[in-house]
Structure formats: structure tokens, C-alpha cells
Design a protein around this motif. Structure first.
Motif: not given
Length: 424
Positions: A227-231
Motif C-alpha cells: 500500500l505504501s509504495f503503491g501510493a
């Protein structure tokens, strides 16, 4: 610190509406103070003699460096003391430094002032997420976070429109001072309305989770990293486009400062508002059936946005560009409610602000710190080949970041089913 079941107050606080409204107002000023630099880039560059790379530093790393890193200790402090007080002090700090930007006479003067804005804003967002988590139940949290996140398009649109008009009618320096002083003025009503909710009582003999314990829980959850690196991948493009689109409209479409503020302000207001609300609404409904949709919904939105962004950037018609930019602007905001809600459910309630700050550290340091600078530096690099159209091609090349974001969010879906913390 437990990972599966958290102690939650039996009764949620009454009248959460005024609290959410006040948090929204502060978030509007948060993004107003960020976005105003984008619309004022042209007159600032003209007066101070700055390159695209230097403006990219001012819009990106000057703000994001301390904003991202200090958000973690300030959120940890908010979790252990008073979330509302941390937000109040932060509001006064970032608004004051915004006003100081209007006094800058060189690149380094405004760079240091932007560092100050970043320091102040570091204490605003993650504690606000946690307060919303305290006031709203899980079934309504994604939509509540979306209402709060309306501050992004509303504040960005206000910054673009107000900054453009004030700069055109008076001076870019006056725009910074006026916006900063207005932010300081709302600190007192904010503190009077927004109250902290008593924290859930820990199990007998159990202390509040330490920062290391919270970090350890998140580090073991693949969904957090995806989620963090996708965002962060999406934010590199999102923040980059948000900062440089006003300059593109003036260089490649021939709009003046007021015309640019009207064009971009309308896109932010219409597209952004619709996207934020739809993301929260669909997130709660689809996520209520399958937690994976909190990640799959953003993945779908990113994939759909790519061709429309490409069409808008490549267009030579102002009217056609407006239509083509409107839809991806909405799709670009779909992720906010679902992803922020998902991050809140990776830890127990007492650790929400800290968990949110760790997500924001990755998202903003890479997305905000790197995206604006990367597009500006790439524009300077391409200038010998493409001339005045270099910024247009810089944006087109950056669209691959949305493809990466869609892939990472797609992979996060199944992981969320396993990592989700069920509230008592």
C-alpha cells in the motif's frame, strides 16, 4: 501489542460532525499552503531567476524532507499526549512560515521558509486521521476519511484560484502573507471544537505500545509495504502533475495567470471532490464484502487514468484538455479513503496516528519529495531536444508511475485479507 483484536470504547463520541468539519477546514489550509506555490511558480521564477529544477526542489524536497520525517515522532507524541494540541500548534507553525515565504528575496530564503512549512504540516495529518478513527466506526471510516480528504481538492483549488488572482491583482508576496495569516486565525476555534477522545484502556499490566512495537507489527505485514509504495508511486505522478500543470498551461496552452487558475482550479474542485467522495463510498461498500477491495479499487482507478492523462497532456486544445483532465483528476483521488482506512486497520486504535505517519513517511518522502523534483529535472534535461514542450514530454514519460502503482495495489488486495486487525 496485539495484532488481531484491539480494545475499543463501547460508545463512540456523540456529534462527530462538527469535529470532522473543523478538521476539514484545517486540512483545506494545509493544502492551500502547499498548492499556492504551484500557481505562483511563474512570477516567482521571473523575479528570483529560478530554473525548473530549483522550483522542483522548492515544491518537493524543501517541503517533503522534514514534513515526512518529523511526521513520525510528532504522530507518536500525539498518540501518547493530545492529538488536538499537536494539530493546533502545527497549524500555527505552518501558517506562519507560509506568510514568511512572502518575504523571500532569493532561492535559499524561500527554500528555508518552505522547510518551515513542512515542519509545521508534519504534525497535522496523521493525528487527524487518528481522531477520525476515534469518532467514526469501522463501517463508516473510509467515507469519513474521504470527507476529511476533501481538503485536498478544496485546498488545492483555493490555493490555485486565490493565489492566481491575488498575484495578478497585487503581488505574489501578498498571496503568501494573506493565506498564512488566515491559517493562524483559525487555530483558536479549532482547539475549542476538536476534543480528544479518551483512549481505550489497556489490558491490565499492558503498557501503551512503543514506537518500535508498532513499527515491528507493520514491518511484518506485506500489505503495509505494498500500500505504501503503491501510493508513493502514484503520488510521484500526482504531486508532479499538481505542481507543474499550471506551468504547462501557461507554456504550452498560452493561458495567462488568471486563466490558468480558473482552468486548474475548476479541474481540482470538480474532479477532485467527486473522486474523493466516490472512493470513500465505494471503499466502504466493496470493502465491507471483501477487504481486498480497499486496494483493488485504487488499482483499477490508476489503470483507467493513464490514457486520459496522456490525452490531456498531448492535446493542443484548451477545451479538449479540460475534458480529458477532468476524469483522471477524479480517478487520481479514488485511493485516498480506501487506503487510509486500510492503514488504520493494520494496528490497534492506540497506534493509529503512528501507523498513519509511517505510511505518510513513505508516501510523501518518495511521492512529494521525488515527484515534483523529478518532473522538473526531467524537463530541464529534455529542453535541448523539445524546447518549450519539454515539460509536456516530462509528464508523458512519468505516466508509467501509475502503471507501477496499479500493480502494487493489485498485489496488496489479498494481503489485506490476512493483515486486517478486527476491532472489538
Amino acid at each position: 501489542m496485539t495484532e488481531t483484536t484491539a480494545q475499543q470504547p463501547k460508545t463512540l463520541p456523540a456529534r462527530p460532525g462538527p469535529v470532522l468539519a473543523m478538521l476539514l477546514v484545517v486540512y483545506v489550509f494545509n493544502f492551500l499552503d502547499r498548492q499556492i506555490l504551484a500557481i505562483l511558480a511563474a512570477p516567482i521564477q521571473a523575479e528570483l531567476g529560478l530554473s525548473d529544477t530549483q522550483m522542483g526542489l522548492l515544491g518537493g524536497i524543501a517541503f517533503a524532507l522534514l514534513y515526512s520525517t518529523l511526521a513520525v515522532p510528532l504522530a507518536w507524541l500525539a498518540d501518547r499526549t493530545s492529538r488536538s494540541w499537536v494539530i493546533t500548534v502545527s497549524l500555527v507553525a505552518w501558517s506562519g512560515f507560509t506568510a514568511i515565504c512572502g518575504l523571500a528575496t532569493s532561492f535559499w530564503h524561500i527554500f528555508l521558509a518552505r522547510l518551515g512549512v513542512g515542519i509545521g504540516e508534519a504534525g497535522g495529518v496523521a493525528p487527524s486521521y487518528a481522531i477520525i478513527g476515534d469518532y467514526f466506526p469501522s463501517s463508516r471510516r473510509a467515507f469519513a476519511l474521504s470527507i476529511y480528504s476533501l481538503g485536498i481538492p478544496l485546498g488545492s483549488a483555493a490555493g490555485v484560484m486565490a493565489g492566481g488572482y491575488i498575484a495578478a491583482l497585487v503581488d505574489w508576496r501578498v498571496a503568501f502573507v494573506a493565506v498564512g495569516l488566515c491559517g493562524v486565525a483559525i487555530a483558536i476555534p479549532f482547539k475549542l471544537i476538536v476534543k480528544d477522545v479518551p483512549r481505550p484502556a489497556p489490558v491490565a499490566g499492558e503498557e501503551s505500545p512503543s514506537f518500535g512495537a508498532i513499527a515491528g507489527v507493520l514491518a511484518r505485514k506485506p500489505s503495509f509495504w505494498l500500500l505504501s509504495f503503491g501510493a508513493a508511486s502514484s503520488s510521484m505522478l500526482g504531486y508532479g502533475v499538481a505542481f507543474w500543470l499550471p506551468s504547462l498551461l501557461q507554456r504550452s496552452f498560452g493561458l495567462d495567470l488568471v486563466g490558468t487558475s480558473q482552468f486548474y482550479g475548476a479541474i481540482l474542485l470538480l474532479g477532485g471532490t467527486v473522486g474523493v467522495l466516490l472512493g470513500g463510498w465505494f471503499g466502504d461498500r466493496l470493502g465491507g464484502k471483501d477487504k481486498a477491495w480497499y486496494a483493488w479499487l485504487p488499482a483499477l482507478a490508476y489503470a483507467l487514468a493513464i490514457p486520459f492523462y496522456a490525452g490531456g497532456i498531448s492535446s493542443n486544445s484548451v477545451a479538449m484538455a479540460f475534458i480529458l483532465f477532468l476524469l483522471p483528476q477524479a480517478l487520481a483521488y479514488i485511493w485516498i479513503g480506501p487506503v487510509l482506512s486500510a492503514v488504520q486497520h493494520l494496528v490497534e486504535p492506540r497506534a493509529r496516528a503512528t501507523a498513519s505517519s509511517m505510511f505518510l513517511l513513505i508516501n510523501n518522502l518518495i511521492g512529494l519529495g521525488g515527484g515534483i523534483y523529478a518532473l522538473g529535472a526531467l524537463s530541464d534535461f529534455l529542453k535541448p531536444t523539445y524546447g518549450d514542450e519539454a515539460l509536456r514530454f516530462s509528464m508523458l514519460f512519468a505516466l508509467g508511475l501509475y502503471g507501477m502503482a496499479a500493480l502494487l495495489m493489485g498485489l496488496a488486495g489479498k494481503q489485506l485479507r490476512r493483515d486486517w486487525v478486527v476491532e472489538a
